[in-house]
Motif scaffolding. Structure first.
Motif, PDB file in Angstrom:
ATOM      1  N   LEU A  13       0.830  -1.203   0.000  1.00 22.84           N
ATOM      2  CA  LEU A  13       0.000   0.000   0.000  1.00 22.84           C
ATOM      3  C   LEU A  13       0.866   1.255   0.000  1.00 22.84           C
ATOM      4  N   ALA A  14       1.947   1.216   0.766  1.00 22.08           N
ATOM      5  CA  ALA A  14       2.863   2.363   0.811  1.00 22.08           C
ATOM      6  C   ALA A  14       3.467   2.636  -0.564  1.00 22.08           C
ATOM      7  N   ILE A  15       3.813   1.574  -1.279  1.00 23.78           N
ATOM      8  CA  ILE A  15       4.374   1.735  -2.636  1.00 23.78           C
ATOM      9  C   ILE A  15       3.325   2.316  -3.577  1.00 23.78           C
ATOM     10  N   LEU A  16       2.098   1.814  -3.493  1.00 26.59           N
ATOM     11  CA  LEU A  16       1.024   2.320  -4.353  1.00 26.59           C
ATOM     12  C   LEU A  16       0.794   3.812  -4.126  1.00 26.59           C
ATOM     13  N   LEU A  17       0.799   4.229  -2.867  1.00 27.95           N
ATOM     14  CA  LEU A  17       0.628   5.648  -2.547  1.00 27.95           C
ATOM     15  C   LEU A  17       1.847   6.450  -2.987  1.00 27.95           C
ATOM     16  N   PHE A  18       3.026   5.876  -2.800  1.00 27.96           N
ATOM     17  CA  PHE A  18       4.279   6.543  -3.156  1.00 27.96           C
ATOM     18  C   PHE A  18       4.372   6.792  -4.653  1.00 27.96           C
ATOM     19  N   LEU A  19       4.044   5.785  -5.450  1.00 31.43           N
ATOM     20  CA  LEU A  19       4.146   5.901  -6.900  1.00 31.43           C
ATOM     21  C   LEU A  19       2.908   6.542  -7.521  1.00 31.43           C
ATOM     22  N   GLY A  20       1.785   6.457  -6.828  1.00 31.50           N
ATOM     23  CA  GLY A  20       0.551   6.997  -7.371  1.00 31.50           C
ATOM     24  C   GLY A  20       0.439   8.505  -7.248  1.00 31.50           C
ATOM     25  N   THR A  21       1.174   9.092  -6.303  1.00 31.47           N
ATOM     26  CA  THR A  21       1.147  10.548  -6.150  1.00 31.47           C
ATOM     27  C   THR A  21       2.236  11.169  -7.026  1.00 31.47           C
ATOM     28  N   THR A  26       7.663   9.932 -11.403  1.00 33.22           N
ATOM     29  CA  THR A  26       6.425   9.803 -12.171  1.00 33.22           C
ATOM     30  C   THR A  26       6.343  10.860 -13.267  1.00 33.22           C
ATOM     31  N   LEU A  27       6.657  12.094 -12.914  1.00 31.70           N
ATOM     32  CA  LEU A  27       6.596  13.191 -13.882  1.00 31.70           C
ATOM     33  C   LEU A  27       7.637  13.026 -14.978  1.00 31.70           C
ATOM     34  N   LEU A  28       8.811  12.506 -14.626  1.00 27.40           N
ATOM     35  CA  LEU A  28       9.842  12.273 -15.633  1.00 27.40           C
ATOM     36  C   LEU A  28       9.401  11.200 -16.623  1.00 27.40           C
ATOM     37  N   VAL A  29       8.788  10.138 -16.120  1.00 33.77           N
ATOM     38  CA  VAL A  29       8.302   9.067 -16.999  1.00 33.77           C
ATOM     39  C   VAL A  29       7.231   9.612 -17.942  1.00 33.77           C
ATOM     40  N   VAL A  30       6.327  10.422 -17.422  1.00 28.33           N
ATOM     41  CA  VAL A  30       5.287  11.035 -18.257  1.00 28.33           C
ATOM     42  C   VAL A  30       5.920  11.896 -19.342  1.00 28.33           C
ATOM     43  N   ASN A  31       6.878  12.730 -18.936  1.00 28.75           N
ATOM     44  CA  ASN A  31       7.529  13.631 -19.892  1.00 28.75           C
ATOM     45  C   ASN A  31       8.299  12.863 -20.962  1.00 28.75           C
ATOM     46  N   SER A  32       9.038  11.837 -20.556  1.00 24.46           N
ATOM     47  CA  SER A  32       9.807  11.035 -21.510  1.00 24.46           C
ATOM     48  C   SER A  32       8.885  10.322 -22.491  1.00 24.46           C
ATOM     49  N   SER A  33       7.763   9.828 -22.007  1.00 24.99           N
ATOM     50  CA  SER A  33       6.814   9.101 -22.859  1.00 24.99           C
ATOM     51  C   SER A  33       6.150  10.021 -23.870  1.00 24.99           C
ATOM     52  N   THR A  48      15.202   4.535 -13.610  1.00 25.07           N
ATOM     53  CA  THR A  48      14.748   4.900 -12.267  1.00 25.07           C
ATOM     54  C   THR A  48      14.717   3.681 -11.357  1.00 25.07           C
ATOM     55  N   ASN A  49      14.345   2.523 -11.926  1.00 23.42           N
ATOM     56  CA  ASN A  49      14.302   1.304 -11.116  1.00 23.42           C
ATOM     57  C   ASN A  49      15.701   0.867 -10.688  1.00 23.42           C
ATOM     58  N   MET A  50      16.679   1.022 -11.588  1.00 17.91           N
ATOM     59  CA  MET A  50      18.057   0.698 -11.240  1.00 17.91           C
ATOM     60  C   MET A  50      18.539   1.572 -10.088  1.00 17.91           C
ATOM     61  N   ALA A  51      18.184   2.859 -10.144  1.00 18.56           N
ATOM     62  CA  ALA A  51      18.559   3.769  -9.060  1.00 18.56           C
ATOM     63  C   ALA A  51      17.903   3.352  -7.746  1.00 18.56           C
ATOM     64  N   SER A  52      16.641   2.960  -7.807  1.00 12.61           N
ATOM     65  CA  SER A  52      15.940   2.554  -6.587  1.00 12.61           C
ATOM     66  C   SER A  52      16.553   1.311  -5.979  1.00 12.61           C
ATOM     67  N   LEU A  53      17.026   0.386  -6.806  1.00 16.06           N
ATOM     68  CA  LEU A  53      17.668  -0.824  -6.275  1.00 16.06           C
ATOM     69  C   LEU A  53      18.977  -0.484  -5.562  1.00 16.06           C
ATOM     70  N   SER A 159       4.942  -1.950 -13.085  1.00 21.02           N
ATOM     71  CA  SER A 159       3.533  -1.965 -13.497  1.00 21.02           C
ATOM     72  C   SER A 159       2.940  -0.562 -13.528  1.00 21.02           C
ATOM     73  N   ILE A 160       3.148   0.193 -12.460  1.00 20.72           N
ATOM     74  CA  ILE A 160       2.539   1.522 -12.357  1.00 20.72           C
ATOM     75  C   ILE A 160       3.187   2.505 -13.328  1.00 20.72           C
ATOM     76  N   LEU A 161       4.516   2.531 -13.363  1.00 22.49           N
ATOM     77  CA  LEU A 161       5.198   3.499 -14.224  1.00 22.49           C
ATOM     78  C   LEU A 161       5.011   3.182 -15.708  1.00 22.49           C
ATOM     79  N   LEU A 162       4.980   1.897 -16.058  1.00 21.79           N
ATOM     80  CA  LEU A 162       4.752   1.547 -17.460  1.00 21.79           C
ATOM     81  C   LEU A 162       3.306   1.827 -17.869  1.00 21.79           C
ATOM     82  N   PHE A 163       2.396   1.789 -16.924  1.00 22.54           N
ATOM     83  CA  PHE A 163       1.018   2.197 -17.218  1.00 22.54           C
ATOM     84  C   PHE A 163       0.974   3.680 -17.591  1.00 22.54           C
ATOM     85  N   TYR A 164       1.688   4.503 -16.807  1.00 21.37           N
ATOM     86  CA  TYR A 164       1.792   5.927 -17.138  1.00 21.37           C
ATOM     87  C   TYR A 164       2.420   6.107 -18.519  1.00 21.37           C
TER      88      TYR A 164
END
Length: 206
Positions: A13-21, A26-33, A48-53, A159-164
């Protein structure tokens, strides 16, 4: 090995809220897309995922006592990251999207942007270094906990970022694409200013 399913659910749930806001990633992924299509969005998400790991690994070694991160050092790291996000978002805001030239930039360009923003993003730094370790108790074995947390993170993150990315890469109207791109850049700029202000306030009060 015992699992704490309530803590796992809280983590998801924390991840969903974190990535959903709206946040820098999130904004970078939208802009790049919008500017480069789904291929660009995918490369950005991988970065971004590599950085998070890497930040997850850093939080693990901190908890294990291998590395100590002082609160003041974390604040200064957040401040530096905020200034980079400010600079990057300004460039996004003043740039123009051309749908005819979407495929010109190589994937490594978007991967690099995603990785650097992921590493310098104040939201990610605070989440993984300060908040993430509170979920290490999902299992009675620390290494199993790390594996579970990483798998859940990667599944939800992609899942969330690729949906965006899939959603915004379908824009075919150039005026709308520029509006979305510049709006995401402007919001990112404001988030960076707020992060700088709040971090400077915390530094002065420390």
């Amino acid at each position: 090995m015992t699992l704490d399913y309530y803590l796992i659910a809280a983590y998801a749930l924390a991840i969903l809220l974190f990535l959903g806001t709206p946040g820098p990633v999130t904004l970078l992924v939208v802009n790049s897309s919008v500017s480069g299509g789904f291929r660009a969005g995918l490369a950005t998400v991988i970065g971004t995922n590599m950085a998070s790991l890497i930040l997850i690994a850093l939080s693990f070694v901190v908890v294990q006592g291998v590395l100590a991160v002082s609160p003041s050092a974390l604040l200064w790291l957040t401040l530096i990251g905020s200034f980079y996000v400010l600079y990057f978002s300004f460039n996004i805001t003043i740039s123009k999207v051309s749908l005819e030239r979407r495929e010109e930039l190589p994937s490594r360009h978007y991967f690099r942007n995603g990785f650097v923003i992921g590493m310098s993003n104040p939201k990610d730094i605070l989440f993984f270094i300060a908040f993430f370790p509170s979920f290490f108790a999902v299992s009675s074995d620390i290494h199993a906990s790390m594996a579970i947390l990483i798998i859940i993170w990667m599944i939800l993150d992609y899942s969330i970022l690729l949906f965006y990315s899939a959603t915004f890469s379908k824009l075919t109207n150039e005026k709308m694409a520029n509006l979305v791109s510049r709006t995401s850049g402007a919001v990112l700029f404001l988030l960076a200013i707020y992060a700088i202000y709040s971090t400077l306030s915390n530094i002065s009060n420390a």
